[in-house]
Enzyme design. Structure first.
Site, PDB file in Angstrom:
ATOM      1  N   LYS A  68     -20.357  20.694  49.601  1.00 22.45           N
ATOM      2  CA  LYS A  68     -18.914  20.623  49.917  1.00 22.45           C
ATOM      3  C   LYS A  68     -18.116  21.586  49.042  1.00 22.45           C
ATOM      4  CE  LYS A  68     -16.364  17.111  48.113  1.00 22.45           C
ATOM      5  NZ  LYS A  68     -15.218  17.665  47.372  1.00 22.45           N
ATOM      6  N   ASN A  69     -18.398  21.555  47.740  1.00 22.93           N
ATOM      7  CA  ASN A  69     -17.572  22.338  46.821  1.00 22.93           C
ATOM      8  C   ASN A  69     -17.874  23.843  46.851  1.00 22.93           C
ATOM      9  OD1 ASN A  69     -16.282  20.034  46.134  1.00 22.93           O
ATOM     10  ND2 ASN A  69     -17.086  19.898  44.038  1.00 22.93           N
ATOM     11  N   ARG A  76      -7.004  18.035  47.812  1.00 26.06           N
ATOM     12  CA  ARG A  76      -6.424  18.938  46.817  1.00 26.06           C
ATOM     13  C   ARG A  76      -6.981  20.351  46.924  1.00 26.06           C
ATOM     14  NH1 ARG A  76      -4.068  17.280  42.555  1.00 26.06           N
ATOM     15  NH2 ARG A  76      -4.931  19.101  41.518  1.00 26.06           N
ATOM     16  N   CYS A 115      -3.652  12.544  41.469  1.00 23.34           N
ATOM     17  CA  CYS A 115      -4.556  11.822  42.362  1.00 23.34           C
ATOM     18  C   CYS A 115      -5.217  10.710  41.565  1.00 23.34           C
ATOM     19  CB  CYS A 115      -5.575  12.747  42.995  1.00 23.34           C
ATOM     20  SG  CYS A 115      -6.847  13.275  41.885  1.00 23.34           S
ATOM     21  N   ARG A 144      -4.249  16.313  37.328  1.00 23.16           N
ATOM     22  CA  ARG A 144      -4.780  17.498  38.000  1.00 23.16           C
ATOM     23  C   ARG A 144      -3.719  18.546  38.353  1.00 23.16           C
ATOM     24  NH1 ARG A 144      -9.487  15.726  42.111  1.00 23.16           N
ATOM     25  NH2 ARG A 144     -10.269  17.775  41.620  1.00 23.16           N
ATOM     26  N   ASP A 202     -18.704  14.823  38.276  1.00 25.02           N
ATOM     27  CA  ASP A 202     -18.936  14.315  39.628  1.00 25.02           C
ATOM     28  C   ASP A 202     -20.195  13.437  39.728  1.00 25.02           C
ATOM     29  OD1 ASP A 202     -16.640  15.493  40.526  1.00 25.02           O
ATOM     30  OD2 ASP A 202     -17.609  17.086  41.679  1.00 25.02           O
ATOM     31  N   ARG A 239     -15.488  11.812  52.976  1.00 24.28           N
ATOM     32  CA  ARG A 239     -14.993  13.108  52.510  1.00 24.28           C
ATOM     33  C   ARG A 239     -16.130  13.963  51.957  1.00 24.28           C
ATOM     34  NH1 ARG A 239     -11.436  12.798  47.899  1.00 24.28           N
ATOM     35  NH2 ARG A 239     -11.916  14.981  48.062  1.00 24.28           N
TER      36      ARG A 239
HETATM   37  C1  UD1 Z   1     -13.433  20.849  40.965  1.00 25.23           C
HETATM   38  C2  UD1 Z   1     -14.254  20.118  41.990  1.00 25.23           C
HETATM   39  C3  UD1 Z   1     -14.356  18.629  41.635  1.00 25.23           C
HETATM   40  C4  UD1 Z   1     -14.858  18.479  40.208  1.00 25.23           C
HETATM   41  C5  UD1 Z   1     -14.049  19.318  39.232  1.00 25.23           C
HETATM   42  C6  UD1 Z   1     -14.645  19.318  37.830  1.00 25.23           C
HETATM   43  C7  UD1 Z   1     -13.910  21.385  44.009  1.00 25.23           C
HETATM   44  C8  UD1 Z   1     -13.283  21.466  45.356  1.00 25.23           C
HETATM   45  N1  UD1 Z   1     -13.640  20.289  43.297  1.00 25.23           N
HETATM   46  O1  UD1 Z   1     -12.117  20.293  40.998  1.00 25.23           O
HETATM   47  O2  UD1 Z   1     -15.252  18.009  42.550  1.00 25.23           O
HETATM   48  O3  UD1 Z   1     -14.763  17.109  39.822  1.00 25.23           O
HETATM   49  O4  UD1 Z   1     -14.005  20.686  39.676  1.00 25.23           O
HETATM   50  O5  UD1 Z   1     -15.953  19.761  37.834  1.00 25.23           O
HETATM   51  O6  UD1 Z   1     -14.640  22.270  43.607  1.00 25.23           O
HETATM   52  N2  UD1 Z   1      -6.672  21.647  34.870  1.00 25.23           N
HETATM   53  C9  UD1 Z   1      -5.444  21.967  34.330  1.00 25.23           C
HETATM   54  N3  UD1 Z   1      -4.701  22.947  34.956  1.00 25.23           N
HETATM   55  C10 UD1 Z   1      -5.135  23.617  36.051  1.00 25.23           C
HETATM   56  C11 UD1 Z   1      -6.394  23.292  36.590  1.00 25.23           C
HETATM   57  C12 UD1 Z   1      -7.136  22.301  35.978  1.00 25.23           C
HETATM   58  O7  UD1 Z   1      -5.021  21.381  33.343  1.00 25.23           O
HETATM   59  O8  UD1 Z   1      -4.422  24.479  36.549  1.00 25.23           O
HETATM   60  C13 UD1 Z   1      -7.510  20.583  34.249  1.00 25.23           C
HETATM   61  C14 UD1 Z   1      -7.722  19.384  35.176  1.00 25.23           C
HETATM   62  O9  UD1 Z   1      -6.658  18.464  35.116  1.00 25.23           O
HETATM   63  C15 UD1 Z   1      -9.016  18.823  34.639  1.00 25.23           C
HETATM   64  C16 UD1 Z   1      -9.780  20.089  34.198  1.00 25.23           C
HETATM   65  O10 UD1 Z   1      -8.814  21.100  34.065  1.00 25.23           O
HETATM   66  O11 UD1 Z   1      -8.774  18.024  33.528  1.00 25.23           O
HETATM   67  C17 UD1 Z   1     -10.847  20.548  35.165  1.00 25.23           C
HETATM   68  O12 UD1 Z   1     -10.311  20.597  36.464  1.00 25.23           O
HETATM   69  P1  UD1 Z   1     -10.780  21.655  37.563  1.00 25.23           P
HETATM   70  O13 UD1 Z   1     -12.043  22.319  37.126  1.00 25.23           O
HETATM   71  O14 UD1 Z   1      -9.636  22.511  37.920  1.00 25.23           O
HETATM   72  O15 UD1 Z   1     -11.104  20.702  38.795  1.00 25.23           O
HETATM   73  P2  UD1 Z   1     -10.919  21.089  40.306  1.00 25.23           P
HETATM   74  O16 UD1 Z   1     -11.127  22.548  40.464  1.00 25.23           O
HETATM   75  O17 UD1 Z   1      -9.659  20.488  40.838  1.00 25.23           O
END
Ligand code: UD1
Length: 417
Positions: free
Chosen positions: A22-23, A91, A115, A120, A303, A395
């Site tokens: 999925k990711n 998201r 969420c 996030r 995850d 999902r």
């Molecule tokens: C992706 C994955 C999700 C997984 C996560 C962590 C997808 C579609 N989803 O989510 O399944 O659980 O990686 O491995 O690939 N953060 C900030 N600012 C930002 C972006 C992130 O502070 O602009 C923080 C987040 O709140 C979190 C951390 O960084 O604490 C990691 O998040 P991130 O790697 O961005 O997760 P996703 O990409 O949303």
């Protein structure tokens, strides 16, 4: 609304295969926006999140022909907007931001908001785009991004955000000059996206490392790609085998991407035979509690935290589970307790003291992996477990109950009262 019903206590037996990740599929679908024409994607999983992503792209003017191979026609874009209604259900919809500004010079994408597992934010996505020359404004809950032509830039990510890295890497492929992303996420799905971008004509060095160098090109061409297998799905079936003391072979497993996870299962006593892309799981002689901390890749993935916790609920001794990525990712704990688990939470630590057995009960999930952990606990529990709010599972798991029934589990979907 549907529920999943499980009569637990049956050791699973047989073979199961991983679906496409999925990711990886989500950012790759977004990346098709970068090059006008017809792309061909294989091994795209049939999941609710993928259907949402297709709806989102269809809204932008993209056309799909869905056979064994998914043809994605991005010849003509008719809109640059990702509406709230779609972003709030998924998201990852924010992944269209980078490709849209790169191709069309503008995008209007709803801010995702918080969420179930944490706040996030997407500040790192936006800061990186600004460094590449994009004017970003926040209006009425939407991010409005505009640029004449993106320019390459050095970008230091404060945290190795997965979708943040993906958004910026996609945007950088069409920027004037070179972008270097430092502290980039190294998740295998980021590398799969990078390989697709390279197939489209992008110039990217450092794939799979934490420094990505992207030399912008004038244009990209449509490409064909096979989505990598889902490591989290594979590890969920590994947990299903381990928690039921079953003997299962999982096919199509990207074992090289699961090192931290496989190490923890082995430390807990689960017997594994790893052969290329096949994983044979045999029951532990003594399943023991082990400590786990989640980290960005190559660390233990957040995850898999909830699923591993379900296993630890019936291990001998105690296990300290530390969640370092998301601040609210213990929502499954109170539901696991309803099944008889002994878990105490303090901040981002959960202390799990193993119990002799779990007992079936109705439970409710709040996110995708939490739901998976409840299904796993239900497979091990005595009696009947009902997992409500099945849409979370849909999902991210393709045909979960069919794959588990084929392994001998008594599991089915029913209408909730
Ligand atoms: C992706 C994955 C999700 C997984 C996560 C962590 C997808 C579609 N989803 O989510 O399944 O659980 O990686 O491995 O690939 N953060 C900030 N600012 C930002 C972006 C992130 O502070 O602009 C923080 C987040 O709140 C979190 C951390 O960084 O604490 C990691 O998040 P991130 O790697 O961005 O997760 P996703 O990409 O949303």
């Amino acid at each position: 609304m549907d529920k999943i019903v499980i009569e637990g206590g049956i050791p699973l037996q047989g073979e199961v295969a991983s679906s496409g990740a999925k990711n990886a599929a989500l950012p790759i679908l977004a990346a098709t926006l970068l090059a006008p024409g017809i792309h061909h994607l294989s091994n795209v999983p049939n999941l609710a999140d993928i259907r949402t992503a297709k709806k989102l792209l269809a809204n932008l003017g993209v056309k799909f022909t869905d056979h064994e191979v998914l043809a994605v026609d991005t010849s003509r874009l008719t809109s640059c907007e990702a509406p709230y209604a779609l972003v709030k259900t998924m998201r990852a919809a924010v992944l269209v931001l980078g490709p849209l500004v790169a191709r069309a010079g503008e995008a209007r994408v709803s801010l995702p908001g918080g969420c179930a597992i944490g706040a996030r934010p997407i500040n790192l996505h936006l800061k990186g785009l600004e460094e590449m020359g994009v004017r970003v404004t926040l209006k009425h809950g939407y991010v409005e991004a505009k640029v004449h032509r993106l320019h390459g830039a050095p970008i230091h990510l404060e945290l190795p955000s997965v979708t943040g890295t993906e958004n910026l890497m996609m945007a950088a492929t069409l920027a004037a000059g070179t972008t270097v992303i430092h502290n980039a996420a190294q998740e295998p799905e980021v590398a799969d996206l990078a390989r697709f971008l390279v197939a489209m004509g992008a110039e990217i060095d450092g794939i799979g490392t934490d420094v990505l160098t992207i030399r912008g090109v004038q244009s990209l061409s449509p490409a064909s790609h096979t989505i990598m297998p889902d490591r989290i799905e594979a590890a969920t079936y590994l947990t299903a085998a381990a928690i039921t003391q079953g003997e299962v072979t999982i096919r199509g497993v990207p074992c090289e991407h699961l090192t931290a996870v496989l190490d923890k299962f082995q430390e807990a006593g689960v017997r594994l035979a790893i052969e290329d892309s096949q994983l044979k799981v045999k029951p532990a002689k003594h399943l023991v509690g082990v400590d786990v901390m989640t980290h960005p890749y190559p660390g233990f993935p957040t995850d898999m935290q909830a699923q591993f916790m379900a296993l630890m609920c019936i291990a001998e001794g105690a296990s300290l589970i530390t969640e370092n990525i998301f601040e609210k990712r213990f929502m499954h704990v109170s539901e696991l307790r309803r099944l008889g688990a002994d878990i105490v939470v303090s901040g981002n630590h959960a202390l799990v003291r193993g119990v002799r057995c779990l007992q079936g009960a109705p439970v409710m999930a709040t996110d995708l992996r939490a739901s998976a952990s409840l299904v796993l606990a239900g497979l091990a529990a005595q009696g009947v477990t009902e997992v409500h709010r099945v849409y979370h599972l849909d999902r991210g798991y393709e045909q979960l109950e069919h794959k588990l029934s084929a392994l001998g589990a008594r599991i089915w979907r029913a209408k909730a009262d």
